[in-house]
Design a protein around this motif. Structure first.
Motif, short mmCIF file in Angstrom:
data_model
loop_
_atom_site.label_atom_id
_atom_site.label_comp_id
_atom_site.label_asym_id
_atom_site.label_seq_id
_atom_site.Cartn_x
_atom_site.Cartn_y
_atom_site.Cartn_z
N ARG A 219 -0.85 26.72 -23.94
CA ARG A 219 -2.06 27.40 -23.45
C ARG A 219 -2.02 27.61 -21.93
NH1 ARG A 219 -6.75 27.70 -26.40
NH2 ARG A 219 -7.95 27.66 -24.48
N GLY A 220 -0.95 27.13 -21.30
CA GLY A 220 -0.83 27.32 -19.86
C GLY A 220 -1.20 26.12 -19.02
N VAL A 221 -1.50 25.00 -19.64
CA VAL A 221 -1.80 23.78 -18.88
C VAL A 221 -0.46 23.23 -18.37
CG1 VAL A 221 -2.76 21.44 -19.00
CG2 VAL A 221 -3.82 23.30 -20.32
N GLY A 222 -0.42 22.81 -17.12
CA GLY A 222 0.81 22.28 -16.53
C GLY A 222 1.34 21.08 -17.28
N ASP A 223 2.62 20.82 -17.11
CA ASP A 223 3.31 19.78 -17.85
C ASP A 223 2.64 18.40 -17.68
OD1 ASP A 223 5.45 18.94 -19.54
OD2 ASP A 223 6.38 18.01 -17.77
N GLY A 224 2.48 17.96 -16.43
CA GLY A 224 1.87 16.66 -16.18
C GLY A 224 0.44 16.57 -16.68
N PRO A 225 -0.43 17.52 -16.29
CA PRO A 225 -1.81 17.47 -16.78
C PRO A 225 -1.93 17.56 -18.30
CG PRO A 225 -1.68 18.88 -14.86
CD PRO A 225 -0.27 18.53 -15.23
N ALA A 226 -1.04 18.33 -18.95
CA ALA A 226 -1.09 18.44 -20.41
C ALA A 226 -0.81 17.08 -21.06
CB ALA A 226 -0.10 19.48 -20.90
N GLY A 227 0.21 16.39 -20.56
CA GLY A 227 0.54 15.07 -21.10
C GLY A 227 -0.57 14.07 -20.86
N LEU A 228 -1.12 14.08 -19.66
CA LEU A 228 -2.20 13.15 -19.33
C LEU A 228 -3.45 13.44 -20.16
CD1 LEU A 228 -3.24 10.83 -17.59
CD2 LEU A 228 -3.85 12.53 -15.84
N ALA A 229 -3.80 14.72 -20.29
CA ALA A 229 -4.97 15.09 -21.09
C ALA A 229 -4.77 14.68 -22.55
CB ALA A 229 -5.24 16.59 -20.99
N ALA A 230 -3.58 14.92 -23.09
CA ALA A 230 -3.32 14.57 -24.49
C ALA A 230 -3.43 13.07 -24.71
CB ALA A 230 -1.95 15.09 -24.91
N ARG A 231 -2.82 12.28 -23.83
CA ARG A 231 -2.87 10.82 -23.99
C ARG A 231 -4.30 10.29 -23.82
NH1 ARG A 231 2.02 11.45 -21.49
NH2 ARG A 231 1.24 11.02 -19.41
N THR A 232 -4.99 10.80 -22.82
CA THR A 232 -6.36 10.35 -22.57
C THR A 232 -7.29 10.80 -23.69
OG1 THR A 232 -5.90 10.56 -20.21
CG2 THR A 232 -8.19 10.33 -20.84
#
Length: 196
Positions: free
Chosen positions: A136-149
Motif C-alpha cells: 500500500r506504500g507504507v515504508g519498510d520500517g513503519p510497515a513492520g512496526l505497525a504490523a507487529r504493534t
C-alpha cells in the motif's frame, strides 16, 4: 463414519479439543483423536501433519483474508486504521466460532509446545500483514512496526474478549486500538501551578 472430508476434519478438530481439555495436549495421541472422531489414524494424518496443527487449522485462509482486507482498505487511511479494519473482519470469524476459539486459546496458553507453535504462526502472519502494508506504500520500517504493534493489540483484544465475553470482540478490538492511539499521542505539557 463421516461422509465428507470437511465433516471428518471438523470431527477431528472437535475430538482433539475435547481430549486436550480432558487429558491435556501432551497426554493425547493422534490415534486417540482419530478414534474419538470415528475415523482411522491415516485419516487424521491426511488432514493434519501432527496433533498440534489441529488447533492451527485455517492459518493460510487467515493470512489471505488479512492481506486482502489490507489491500482493499480505502485510500487515505492511516496504517492502524487499515489494520483495525482487517482485524475486525477476521474477528467476526473468531467470534462466530467461539465454542472452538475460547477453549483452543486456553489449551494453547497452558501448553508450552503450542505456545511456541502459536508464536511462529503469529510471526508469519505479522510478516504477511507488514508486506500487505508495504504494497500500500507504507515504508519498510513503519510497515513492520505497525504490523507487529497492531497484531499485539489484536491479541490483547482477543484475550480481553475471552476474559470478558459480555462485550463483543469488536468492542474489545476497538478499545485496544483506541488505547494504542492514546499511548502514541503526544502528551500535553503540564501546566505550571501558581508560583508562591
Amino acid at each position: 463414519m463421516p461422509r465428507s472430508g470437511a465433516e471428518a476434519r471438523r470431527r477431528l478438530q472437535q475430538a482433539a479439543l475435547e481430549l486436550y481439555q480432558e487429558r491435556g495436549f501432551d497426554q493425547t495421541t493422534a490415534a486417540e483423536i482419530a478414534a474419538r472422531a470415528g475415523v482411522n489414524e491415516r485419516t487424521f494424518f491426511r488432514h493434519f501433519p501432527d496433533k498440534r496443527e489441529v488447533l492451527f487449522d485455517g492459518e493460510a485462509d487467515l493470512r489471505a483474508a488479512l492481506m486482502q482486507s489490507v489491500a482493499e482498505a480505502p485510500d487515505g487511511l492511516e496504517p492502524f486504521e487499515v489494520l483495525l479494519r482487517a482485524f475486525r473482519k477476521s474477528a467476526k470469524n473468531l467470534q462466530n466460532n467461539r465454542p472452538f476459539s475460547e477453549p483452543r486459546w486456553k489449551i494453547i496458553a497452558k501448553t508450552p509446545a503450542l505456545r511456541e507453535r502459536e508464536l511462529a504462526k503469529h510471526a508469519s502472519l505479522t510478516d504477511a500483514v507488514a508486506e500487505a502494508l508495504r504494497q500500500r506504500g507504507v515504508g519498510d520500517g513503519p510497515a513492520g512496526l505497525a504490523a507487529r504493534t497492531g497484531w499485539a493489540a489484536y491479541q490483547h483484544a482477543v484475550q480481553a474478549w475471552i476474559d470478558d465475553p459480555a462485550q463483543s470482540l469488536d468492542a474489545h478490538l476497538s478499545q485496544a486500538f483506541d488505547d494504542l492511539r492514546a499511548l502514541a499521542a503526544p502528551t500535553l505539557p503540564r501546566r505550571a501551578g501558581p508560583e508562591h
